[in-house]
Design a protein around this motif. Structure first.
Motif, PDB file in Angstrom:
ATOM      1  N   LEU A  48       0.836  -1.183   0.000  1.00 32.53           N
ATOM      2  CA  LEU A  48       0.000   0.000   0.000  1.00 32.53           C
ATOM      3  C   LEU A  48       0.877   1.241   0.000  1.00 32.53           C
ATOM      4  O   LEU A  48       1.802   1.337   0.789  1.00 32.53           O
ATOM      5  CB  LEU A  48      -0.909   0.017   1.228  1.00 32.53           C
ATOM      6  N   GLN A  49       0.569   2.174  -0.877  1.00 35.59           N
ATOM      7  CA  GLN A  49       1.319   3.418  -0.965  1.00 35.59           C
ATOM      8  C   GLN A  49       0.406   4.572  -0.558  1.00 35.59           C
ATOM      9  O   GLN A  49      -0.658   4.758  -1.133  1.00 35.59           O
ATOM     10  CB  GLN A  49       1.815   3.636  -2.399  1.00 35.59           C
ATOM     11  N   LEU A  50       0.843   5.340   0.409  1.00 31.40           N
ATOM     12  CA  LEU A  50       0.089   6.482   0.880  1.00 31.40           C
ATOM     13  C   LEU A  50       0.488   7.710   0.076  1.00 31.40           C
ATOM     14  O   LEU A  50       1.668   8.007  -0.083  1.00 31.40           O
ATOM     15  CB  LEU A  50       0.364   6.719   2.367  1.00 31.40           C
ATOM     16  N   ILE A  51      -0.495   8.417  -0.453  1.00 29.44           N
ATOM     17  CA  ILE A  51      -0.232   9.632  -1.212  1.00 29.44           C
ATOM     18  C   ILE A  51       0.163  10.722  -0.216  1.00 29.44           C
ATOM     19  O   ILE A  51      -0.510  10.918   0.796  1.00 29.44           O
ATOM     20  CB  ILE A  51      -1.487  10.060  -1.994  1.00 29.44           C
ATOM     21  N   PRO A  52       1.244  11.448  -0.497  1.00 21.11           N
ATOM     22  CA  PRO A  52       1.663  12.515   0.430  1.00 21.11           C
ATOM     23  C   PRO A  52       0.552  13.538   0.645  1.00 21.11           C
ATOM     24  O   PRO A  52      -0.073  14.004  -0.301  1.00 21.11           O
ATOM     25  CB  PRO A  52       2.860  13.158  -0.273  1.00 21.11           C
ATOM     26  N   GLY A  53       0.299  13.862   1.896  1.00 20.45           N
ATOM     27  CA  GLY A  53      -0.731  14.828   2.249  1.00 20.45           C
ATOM     28  C   GLY A  53      -2.136  14.264   2.279  1.00 20.45           C
ATOM     29  O   GLY A  53      -3.102  14.989   2.518  1.00 20.45           O
ATOM     30  N   ALA A  54      -2.277  12.955   2.051  1.00 20.89           N
ATOM     31  CA  ALA A  54      -3.601  12.344   1.973  1.00 20.89           C
ATOM     32  C   ALA A  54      -4.338  12.401   3.311  1.00 20.89           C
ATOM     33  O   ALA A  54      -5.555  12.618   3.330  1.00 20.89           O
ATOM     34  CB  ALA A  54      -3.491  10.898   1.506  1.00 20.89           C
ATOM     35  N   ILE A  55      -3.648  12.226   4.392  1.00 29.85           N
ATOM     36  CA  ILE A  55      -4.299  12.216   5.702  1.00 29.85           C
ATOM     37  C   ILE A  55      -4.926  13.577   5.992  1.00 29.85           C
ATOM     38  O   ILE A  55      -6.070  13.671   6.436  1.00 29.85           O
ATOM     39  CB  ILE A  55      -3.309  11.824   6.808  1.00 29.85           C
ATOM     40  N   PHE A  56      -4.194  14.628   5.692  1.00 28.15           N
ATOM     41  CA  PHE A  56      -4.716  15.963   5.957  1.00 28.15           C
ATOM     42  C   PHE A  56      -5.834  16.323   4.983  1.00 28.15           C
ATOM     43  O   PHE A  56      -6.761  17.048   5.343  1.00 28.15           O
ATOM     44  CB  PHE A  56      -3.583  16.984   5.919  1.00 28.15           C
ATOM     45  N   ALA A  57      -5.791  15.787   3.765  1.00 32.63           N
ATOM     46  CA  ALA A  57      -6.881  15.989   2.811  1.00 32.63           C
ATOM     47  C   ALA A  57      -8.146  15.283   3.291  1.00 32.63           C
ATOM     48  O   ALA A  57      -9.251  15.830   3.193  1.00 32.63           O
ATOM     49  CB  ALA A  57      -6.476  15.484   1.433  1.00 32.63           C
ATOM     50  N   ALA A  84      -2.682   4.356   5.637  1.00 31.48           N
ATOM     51  CA  ALA A  84      -1.880   5.193   6.530  1.00 31.48           C
ATOM     52  C   ALA A  84      -1.494   4.443   7.796  1.00 31.48           C
ATOM     53  O   ALA A  84      -0.359   4.542   8.264  1.00 31.48           O
ATOM     54  CB  ALA A  84      -2.664   6.455   6.890  1.00 31.48           C
ATOM     55  N   VAL A  85      -2.428   3.681   8.347  1.00 34.01           N
ATOM     56  CA  VAL A  85      -2.154   2.940   9.576  1.00 34.01           C
ATOM     57  C   VAL A  85      -1.069   1.894   9.343  1.00 34.01           C
ATOM     58  O   VAL A  85      -0.254   1.618  10.221  1.00 34.01           O
ATOM     59  CB  VAL A  85      -3.450   2.305  10.120  1.00 34.01           C
ATOM     60  N   MET A  86      -1.035   1.338   8.150  1.00 29.82           N
ATOM     61  CA  MET A  86      -0.037   0.317   7.841  1.00 29.82           C
ATOM     62  C   MET A  86       1.324   0.912   7.498  1.00 29.82           C
ATOM     63  O   MET A  86       2.313   0.186   7.413  1.00 29.82           O
ATOM     64  CB  MET A  86      -0.529  -0.560   6.696  1.00 29.82           C
ATOM     65  N   GLU A 122       0.555  13.402  11.640  1.00 31.05           N
ATOM     66  CA  GLU A 122      -0.324  12.492  10.898  1.00 31.05           C
ATOM     67  C   GLU A 122      -1.003  11.506  11.841  1.00 31.05           C
ATOM     68  O   GLU A 122      -2.197  11.224  11.690  1.00 31.05           O
ATOM     69  CB  GLU A 122       0.456  11.756   9.815  1.00 31.05           C
ATOM     70  N   CYS A 123      -0.264  11.007  12.812  1.00 31.14           N
ATOM     71  CA  CYS A 123      -0.857  10.085  13.800  1.00 31.14           C
ATOM     72  C   CYS A 123      -1.951  10.788  14.602  1.00 31.14           C
ATOM     73  O   CYS A 123      -3.006  10.204  14.860  1.00 31.14           O
ATOM     74  CB  CYS A 123       0.218   9.558  14.741  1.00 31.14           C
TER      75      CYS A 123
END
Length: 65
Positions: free
Chosen positions: A5-14, A36-38, A46-47
């Motif tokens: 799984l690849q997290l897109i940068p800034g995805a959590i805040f989006a 993100a959790v993984m 982010e956490c």
């Protein structure tokens, strides 16, 4: 079977911004949070954002779509 799984940068805040506007956590948002959790390389901010989202769902302030 391991998943890559690849997290897109800034995805959590989006996701956080989108949920703050709509008060709804969509299926795609949930998959983003799962990725993100993984991820082992999350920043402290982010956490905290993930924890805020989860608490909001738990308290009923955010609904699941």
């Amino acid at each position: 079977m391991p998943y890559d799984l690849q997290l897109i940068p800034g995805a959590i805040f989006a996701i956080l911004a989108d949920v703050a506007e709509t008060h709804t956590l969509t299926l795609s948002d949930r998959f983003g949070l799962m990725a993100a959790v993984m991820d082992e390389h999350l920043t402290e901010d982010e956490c905290r954002a993930i924890n805020r989202l989860l608490r909001a769902v738990q308290r009923g302030r955010v609904s699941l779509a």
